[in-house]
Design a protein around this motif. Structure first.
Motif, PDB file in Angstrom:
ATOM      1  N   LEU A 111     -10.073   7.701 -13.554  1.00 33.34           N
ATOM      2  CA  LEU A 111     -10.093   6.252 -13.490  1.00 33.34           C
ATOM      3  C   LEU A 111      -8.905   5.513 -12.886  1.00 33.34           C
ATOM      4  N   LEU A 112      -7.716   5.851 -13.414  1.00 30.41           N
ATOM      5  CA  LEU A 112      -6.640   5.114 -12.706  1.00 30.41           C
ATOM      6  C   LEU A 112      -6.422   5.787 -11.186  1.00 30.41           C
ATOM      7  N   SER A 113      -6.822   6.657 -11.122  1.00 30.47           N
ATOM      8  CA  SER A 113      -6.695   7.008  -9.513  1.00 30.47           C
ATOM      9  C   SER A 113      -7.731   6.619  -8.654  1.00 30.47           C
ATOM     10  N   LEU A 114      -8.755   6.196  -9.222  1.00 26.27           N
ATOM     11  CA  LEU A 114      -9.862   5.570  -8.351  1.00 26.27           C
ATOM     12  C   LEU A 114      -9.495   4.258  -8.170  1.00 26.27           C
ATOM     13  N   ILE A 115      -8.759   3.462  -9.309  1.00 24.62           N
ATOM     14  CA  ILE A 115      -8.700   2.059  -9.402  1.00 24.62           C
ATOM     15  C   ILE A 115      -7.375   1.955  -8.309  1.00 24.62           C
ATOM     16  N   MET A 116      -6.349   2.868  -8.089  1.00 23.00           N
ATOM     17  CA  MET A 116      -5.257   2.673  -7.407  1.00 23.00           C
ATOM     18  C   MET A 116      -5.607   3.058  -5.963  1.00 23.00           C
ATOM     19  N   ILE A 117      -6.529   3.891  -5.804  1.00 21.34           N
ATOM     20  CA  ILE A 117      -7.006   4.178  -4.305  1.00 21.34           C
ATOM     21  C   ILE A 117      -8.076   2.879  -3.995  1.00 21.34           C
ATOM     22  N   GLY A 118      -8.963   2.388  -4.773  1.00 20.12           N
ATOM     23  CA  GLY A 118      -9.534   1.487  -4.480  1.00 20.12           C
ATOM     24  C   GLY A 118      -8.830  -0.006  -4.061  1.00 20.12           C
ATOM     25  N   ILE A 119      -7.712  -0.182  -4.863  1.00 19.48           N
ATOM     26  CA  ILE A 119      -6.631  -1.249  -4.693  1.00 19.48           C
ATOM     27  C   ILE A 119      -6.025  -1.239  -3.356  1.00 19.48           C
ATOM     28  N   THR A 120      -5.686   0.430  -2.916  1.00 19.44           N
ATOM     29  CA  THR A 120      -5.113   0.457  -1.788  1.00 19.44           C
ATOM     30  C   THR A 120      -5.968   0.148  -0.517  1.00 19.44           C
ATOM     31  N   PHE A 121      -7.239   0.373  -0.570  1.00 21.18           N
ATOM     32  CA  PHE A 121      -8.199   0.130   0.283  1.00 21.18           C
ATOM     33  C   PHE A 121      -8.590  -1.500   0.575  1.00 21.18           C
ATOM     34  N   VAL A 122      -8.529  -2.054  -0.707  1.00 25.01           N
ATOM     35  CA  VAL A 122      -8.662  -3.555  -0.791  1.00 25.01           C
ATOM     36  C   VAL A 122      -7.405  -4.255  -0.071  1.00 25.01           C
ATOM     37  N   ILE A 123      -6.418  -3.763  -0.336  1.00 22.20           N
ATOM     38  CA  ILE A 123      -4.883  -4.142   0.287  1.00 22.20           C
ATOM     39  C   ILE A 123      -5.129  -4.063   2.129  1.00 22.20           C
TER      40      ILE A 123
ATOM     41  N   SER B 128       0.696  -1.207  -0.124  1.00 23.87           N
ATOM     42  CA  SER B 128      -0.151   0.100  -0.164  1.00 23.87           C
ATOM     43  C   SER B 128       0.906   1.192   0.079  1.00 23.87           C
ATOM     44  N   ILE B 129       2.158   1.388   0.864  1.00 26.31           N
ATOM     45  CA  ILE B 129       2.936   2.252   0.564  1.00 26.31           C
ATOM     46  C   ILE B 129       3.371   2.348  -0.864  1.00 26.31           C
ATOM     47  N   GLY B 130       3.685   1.447  -1.359  1.00 22.05           N
ATOM     48  CA  GLY B 130       4.244   1.329  -2.874  1.00 22.05           C
ATOM     49  C   GLY B 130       3.180   2.058  -3.825  1.00 22.05           C
ATOM     50  N   ILE B 131       2.128   1.631  -3.389  1.00 21.68           N
ATOM     51  CA  ILE B 131       1.031   2.442  -4.232  1.00 21.68           C
ATOM     52  C   ILE B 131       0.855   3.903  -4.217  1.00 21.68           C
ATOM     53  N   ILE B 132       0.976   4.198  -2.956  1.00 20.31           N
ATOM     54  CA  ILE B 132       0.734   5.616  -2.424  1.00 20.31           C
ATOM     55  C   ILE B 132       1.900   6.428  -3.085  1.00 20.31           C
ATOM     56  N   ILE B 133       3.117   5.989  -2.862  1.00 17.33           N
ATOM     57  CA  ILE B 133       4.441   6.417  -3.419  1.00 17.33           C
ATOM     58  C   ILE B 133       4.107   6.618  -5.142  1.00 17.33           C
ATOM     59  N   LEU B 134       3.653   5.614  -5.617  1.00 17.40           N
ATOM     60  CA  LEU B 134       3.430   5.628  -7.106  1.00 17.40           C
ATOM     61  C   LEU B 134       2.393   6.552  -7.589  1.00 17.40           C
ATOM     62  N   ILE B 135       1.516   6.944  -6.782  1.00 15.30           N
ATOM     63  CA  ILE B 135       0.442   7.842  -7.007  1.00 15.30           C
ATOM     64  C   ILE B 135       0.927   9.270  -6.947  1.00 15.30           C
ATOM     65  N   GLN B 136       1.741   9.502  -6.003  1.00 17.85           N
ATOM     66  CA  GLN B 136       2.456  10.665  -5.454  1.00 17.85           C
ATOM     67  C   GLN B 136       3.445  11.118  -6.509  1.00 17.85           C
ATOM     68  N   TYR B 137       4.023   9.847  -7.038  1.00 14.98           N
ATOM     69  CA  TYR B 137       5.053  10.381  -8.273  1.00 14.98           C
ATOM     70  C   TYR B 137       4.294  10.524  -9.364  1.00 14.98           C
ATOM     71  N   MET B 138       3.256   9.898  -9.784  1.00 14.25           N
ATOM     72  CA  MET B 138       2.914  10.302 -11.031  1.00 14.25           C
ATOM     73  C   MET B 138       1.837  11.862 -10.985  1.00 14.25           C
ATOM     74  N   THR B 139       1.652  12.040  -9.776  1.00 11.97           N
ATOM     75  CA  THR B 139       0.972  13.418  -9.736  1.00 11.97           C
ATOM     76  C   THR B 139       1.986  14.499  -9.911  1.00 11.97           C
ATOM     77  N   THR B 140       3.271  14.179 -10.025  1.00 12.72           N
ATOM     78  CA  THR B 140       4.250  15.437 -10.192  1.00 12.72           C
ATOM     79  C   THR B 140       4.439  15.642 -11.549  1.00 12.72           C
ATOM     80  N   PHE B 141       3.941  14.901 -12.502  1.00 11.65           N
ATOM     81  CA  PHE B 141       3.806  15.343 -14.108  1.00 11.65           C
ATOM     82  C   PHE B 141       2.562  15.114 -14.465  1.00 11.65           C
ATOM     83  N   GLY B 142       1.543  15.468 -13.743  1.00 11.81           N
ATOM     84  CA  GLY B 142       0.132  15.717 -14.169  1.00 11.81           C
ATOM     85  C   GLY B 142      -0.820  14.601 -13.681  1.00 11.81           C
ATOM     86  N   GLY B 143      -0.332  13.523 -13.172  1.00 10.85           N
ATOM     87  CA  GLY B 143      -1.002  12.555 -12.329  1.00 10.85           C
ATOM     88  C   GLY B 143      -1.699  11.668 -13.227  1.00 10.85           C
ATOM     89  N   PRO B 144      -2.207  10.555 -12.756  1.00 12.23           N
ATOM     90  CA  PRO B 144      -2.909   9.668 -13.522  1.00 12.23           C
ATOM     91  C   PRO B 144      -4.347  10.263 -13.622  1.00 12.23           C
TER      92      PRO B 144
END
Length: 159
Positions: free
Chosen positions: A119-131, A100-116
């Motif tokens: 839909l991809l943001s919702l999927i990543m957040i949903g996966i984090t909650f499932v984890i 979950s920390i890896g996914i959060i870091i990936l989301i933060q990294y992707m936001t530095t260049f415009g973000g996911p």
């Protein structure tokens, strides 16, 4: 259904799942990364870090699957009420936290260049909650097994 049969079916399903994860990481993700460059050519410099992070998360998933297979083997041999079994459950919880920390870091990294995208943001957040939910269920199972170990020890002493 017998317990051993259910355990064997779960092992087979985990092996099929692991083969799917390996094929996803080896073939599908690199192809998807190349295809995304056609859509967004300005993201050439971030393709490799994101791909490596996703591959590392998949390796973590494969290690977790291996730990589950080990726990199933312990279950089959009757070592469910042992400290090694609870240690394996604790390792799984730790791996869920790292994922979950890896996914959060990936989301933060992707936001530095415009973000996911949304839909991809919702999927990543949903996966984090499932984890997180899976980690809490594993912690609950660990607590149940630890109490059962205490009850089993008390019962063995009285008999």
């Amino acid at each position: 259904m017998k317990v051993n049969m259910a355990s064997n079916i779960l092992k087979i399903l985990l092996i099929v799942f692991a083969i799917g994860v390996i094929s996803l990481g080896t073939y599908i993700l690199p192809i998807m990364a190349e295809d995304m460059l056609y859509v967004y050519p300005e993201l050439e410099y971030v393709k490799l870090p994101i791909l490596v992070t996703c591959e590392l998360l998949l390796i973590l998933l494969l290690i977790g699957t291996g730990v589950i297979m080990y726990l199933l083997k312990m279950f089959d041999h009757g070592f469910t009420f042992s400290l090694r079994f609870t240690r394996g459950l604790e390792i799984l919880v730790g791996m869920c936290i790292v994922a979950s920390i890896g996914i959060i870091i990936l989301i933060q990294y992707m936001t530095t260049f415009g973000g996911p995208g949304p839909l991809l943001s919702l999927i990543m957040i949903g996966i984090t909650f499932v984890i997180w939910i899976v980690a809490m269920v594993i912690m609950l199972i660990r607590a149940i097994v630890k109490k059962a170990i205490i009850y089993k020890d008390d019962y063995d002493l009285t008999v």
